[in-house]
Design an enzyme around this catalytic site. Structure first.
Site, mmCIF file in Angstrom:
data_model
loop_
_atom_site.group_PDB
_atom_site.id
_atom_site.type_symbol
_atom_site.label_atom_id
_atom_site.label_comp_id
_atom_site.label_asym_id
_atom_site.label_seq_id
_atom_site.Cartn_x
_atom_site.Cartn_y
_atom_site.Cartn_z
ATOM 1 N N GLY A 13 34.567 28.597 76.590
ATOM 2 C CA GLY A 13 33.471 28.491 75.536
ATOM 3 C C GLY A 13 33.843 27.393 74.595
ATOM 4 C CE LYS A 24 40.132 23.032 77.202
ATOM 5 N NZ LYS A 24 40.795 23.801 78.022
ATOM 6 C CG ASP A 66 45.572 26.475 80.683
ATOM 7 O OD1 ASP A 66 44.765 26.923 79.778
ATOM 8 O OD2 ASP A 66 46.789 26.579 81.246
ATOM 9 C CG PHE A 73 38.654 18.833 71.830
ATOM 10 C CD1 PHE A 73 39.278 19.978 72.454
ATOM 11 C CD2 PHE A 73 37.881 17.936 72.423
ATOM 12 C CE1 PHE A 73 39.503 20.038 73.631
ATOM 13 C CE2 PHE A 73 38.049 17.885 73.950
ATOM 14 C CZ PHE A 73 38.795 19.177 74.661
ATOM 15 N N GLY A 74 41.274 19.153 69.553
ATOM 16 C CA GLY A 74 42.960 19.591 69.808
ATOM 17 C C GLY A 74 43.873 18.714 69.137
ATOM 18 C CG ASP A 80 41.975 14.354 71.673
ATOM 19 O OD1 ASP A 80 42.658 14.558 72.612
ATOM 20 O OD2 ASP A 80 40.436 14.200 72.082
ATOM 21 C CG HIS A 112 44.591 15.549 80.033
ATOM 22 N ND1 HIS A 112 43.987 15.028 78.993
ATOM 23 C CD2 HIS A 112 44.625 16.927 79.881
ATOM 24 C CE1 HIS A 112 43.785 15.863 78.156
ATOM 25 N NE2 HIS A 112 44.075 16.955 78.544
#
Length: 208
Positions: A9, A13, A72, A155-156, A158, A183
Site C-alpha cells: 500500500g 513503491k 521486501d 522515499f524511505g 533515499d 536494488h
C-alpha cells in the site's frame, strides 16, 4: 488476465514499481493493495527479506485470485551489523515514519567516519500465483550513509543513501536514473528474465 497486484500500500513503491513494469512489460495492468482494502495489513513476520516477500505475495495472490508481486527491501548498514535490515520500515519503533527512521539512523551513525559508513539497499522481489507457483529476483545497490539528508525525491532512506559513483543521494536522482541503478530495479529485472515462462504457466492455470 492481464492484471497483477503489487502487494503493497506504499504509494512510493507502487509508483516506482509501476513505472518499471510499464517499461519492461508493456500492457500490464498494475493494481495495489489500496484497490483491495478488504485484505488489510499483512504481518511481515519473516526473518529474511525473502521470507517477507513470500508471505505477502502468497497472501495477496490467494485473496485476489490474481498473480501478486511483493518485494521486501531495506537498508543494510555495515557498521550496524546489518541493521536496520528487515526492520527498515519500522526501525524507529511504533509510529515509525521515514523521517523518524532516518533520524534514528543518523544518530546511530553520528560517530562513524566515511570509510566505515558503507551500506547497501537489498531487495527480494517475488511473484506468486494463487496456487503457490513462485518466481524470485534479487537486487543490491551499494553506497554509504550520508551525514545529513539531501534531496527531495524518493522515499524511505533515499535522502541519506549516497551513491558514490554518481556522487549524489538516491533522493537527488530523477526517477529514470534511480530505476536504472536501484536494488528494486535490479530485482525486478532479474525477476522478469524468468517472467515469460512464469506468466505463460500462470495464465494457463488461471484461465482453466
Amino acid at each position: 488476465m492481464n492484471t497483477i497486484v503489487l502487494a503493497t500500500g506504499n504509494a512510493g513503491k507502487i509508483r516506482e514499481l509501476s513505472a518499471l513494469l510499464a517499461e519492461l512489460h508493456p500492457g500490464l495492468r498494475v493494481l495495489g493493495l489500496n484497490d483491495f482494502p478488504e485484505i488489510g495489513e499483512i504481518p511481515e513476520t519473516g526473518a529474511t527479506f525473502e521470507d517477507n516477500a513470500r508471505i505477502k505475495a502468497l497472501a495477496v495472490a490467494r485473496a485476489t485470485g490474481l498473480v501478486a508481486v511483493a518485494d521486501d527491501s531495506g537498508l543494510v548498514v555495515d557498521a550496524l551489523h546489518g541493521a536496520p535490515g528487515v526492520y527498515s520500515a519500522r526501525y524507529s519503533g511504533e509510529g515509525a515514519t521515514d523521517e523518524k527512521n532516518v533520524a534514528k539512523l543518523l544518530d546511530a551513525m553520528k560517530d562513524v567516519v566515511d570509510p566505515w559508513r558503507g551500506c547497501h539497499f537489498a531487495c527480494v522481489m517475488l511473484a506468486a500465483t494463487p496456487g503457490g507457483r513462485e518466481l524470485i529476483g534479487h537486487g543490491a545497490w551499494h553506497g554509504r550513509v550520508a551525514h545529513a539528508p539531501q534531496g527531495g525525491a524518493g522515499f524511505g532512506y533515499d535522502p541519506v543513501f549516497f551513491d558514490e559513483e554518481l556522487a549524489m543521494t538516491a533522493a537527488q536522482m530523477d526517477a529514470q536514473v534511480k530505476n536504472s541503478r536501484s536494488h528494486r530495479g535490479l530485482a525486478l529485472r532479474e525477476l522478469l528474465r524468468g517472467w515469460p515462462e512464469f506468466w505463460k504457466q500462470a495464465r494457463l492455470k488461471l484461465e482453466k
